[in-house]
Design an enzyme around this catalytic site. Structure first.
Site, short mmCIF file in Angstrom:
data_model
loop_
_atom_site.label_atom_id
_atom_site.label_comp_id
_atom_site.label_asym_id
_atom_site.label_seq_id
_atom_site.Cartn_x
_atom_site.Cartn_y
_atom_site.Cartn_z
N ASP A 203 0.82 -1.21 0.00
CA ASP A 203 0.00 0.00 0.00
C ASP A 203 0.86 1.27 0.00
OD1 ASP A 203 -2.52 1.35 0.05
OD2 ASP A 203 -2.31 1.68 2.19
N SER A 227 -6.89 5.35 0.23
CA SER A 227 -7.13 4.13 -0.53
C SER A 227 -8.60 3.75 -0.47
CB SER A 227 -6.27 2.98 0.02
OG SER A 227 -4.90 3.31 -0.03
N GLN A 277 -4.85 -0.91 -7.39
CA GLN A 277 -5.50 -0.11 -6.36
C GLN A 277 -6.19 1.10 -6.97
OE1 GLN A 277 -3.45 2.77 -3.47
NE2 GLN A 277 -3.70 0.95 -2.18
#
Length: 287
Positions: A203, A227, A277
């Site tokens: 991430d 996110s 993502q």
């Protein structure tokens, strides 16, 4: 073992409360919300604790609301399926009586078969790049305050960006962002720990890659990022305490949503993971 690595392993070592129920805690580092990679890593740990003899090969997650770092996170595992070749788990992270995050994880037996992969990008090895110590000593004073705070803090993941000039206002013509990553200390040999640590690290910087085509960065005060969802596929064995190349790009930005994807290679060119993502990238309103 460095204190940062000890803290990371402590964060990923969930407390079992009951069958399928675990409790995780957040570092008290003054963050306004829980780091997304921490929740991904902890949720994957919870899922792995309910599966024996099979390794995770894919996970798909949604961030529902920001996590509160001041209170523990409860992880509830749903044992959806135990098949002959595949095992499926669903994990819900809960705080203040409501879900803040959901994760679906699939586990698979290692089976022989055909193989292929894309080649690793041609980039300098990490030893030829500016180290974090050199950045702190020479380049850091010219970087934005937020970047300076990031590099001055002790972290379990070391990052050596290939195109670190983007933090100095240089625009990447290719729109790609490559960064070498590894833990700052040696990890135990358990493969599940390396998989969960990579999930934690995956991430990092990926949402920021959505601003590379614009010559901007989330470190700038003009932007707010979060996110929204995250997907990770694990292809081949690896060690997270060895250098891994995280090759990132962003095919699309629209509606204040940036979509980024990344490929993770060992330094000898083996593709070990793929990541995708979508995240919220808002331009802050000026007062």
């Amino acid at each position: 073992m460095s204190s940062a690595i000890e803290n990371l392993l402590h964060i990923l070592d969930l407390e079992p409360l009951e069958v399928n129920l675990f409790r995780g805690r957040s570092p008290q580092a003054g963050w306004q919300r829980v780091y997304g990679g921490q929740v991904i890593g902890q949720a994957l740990v919870a899922a792995c604790r309910t599966v024996e003899g099979r390794a995770p090969h894919s996970l798909h997650a949604y961030f529902l609301i920001g996590g509160d770092p001041k209170v523990p996170i409860i992880y509830e595992v749903d044992r959806i399926r135990d098949g002959k070749s595949f095992t499926t788990r669903r994990v819900v992270a809960i705080q203040h009586g409501q879900a803040i995050f959901t994760l679906m994880v699939s586990f698979h037996n290692d089976e022989p078969g055909l193989e292929h992969q894309v080649p690793m990008p041609e980039v300098p090895p990490p030893e030829d790049l500016t180290s974090e110590a050199q950045i702190r000593a020479t380049v850091l004073p010219n970087m934005p305050d937020a970047v300076q705070r990031y590099y001055k803090s002790e972290r379990p993941i070391e990052m050596r960006p290939v195109e670190y000039g983007r933090y100095l206002g240089k625009k990447s013509e290719s729109g790609k962002f490559n960064v070498w990553i590894r833990t700052t200390g040696k990890l135990p040999d358990d493969p599940a720990i390396h998989q969960c640590v990579l999930a934690y690290a995956s991430d990092m910087s990926l949402l920021d890659a959505a601003l590379v085509p614009h010559g901007r960065s989330l470190f700038e005060k003009d932007f707010m990022g979060a996110s929204l969802d995250h997907a990770l596929w694990l292809h081949r064995p690896f060690r997270a305490d060895d250098w891994l190349l995280y090759a990132q790009e962003s095919p699309s930005m629209t509606g204040s949503r940036g979509f980024s994807r990344g490929l993770i290679f060992t330094r000898d060119g083996a593709l070990v993971a793929s990541v995708a993502q979508e995240g919220l990238v808002r331009i802050r309103r000026r007062e």
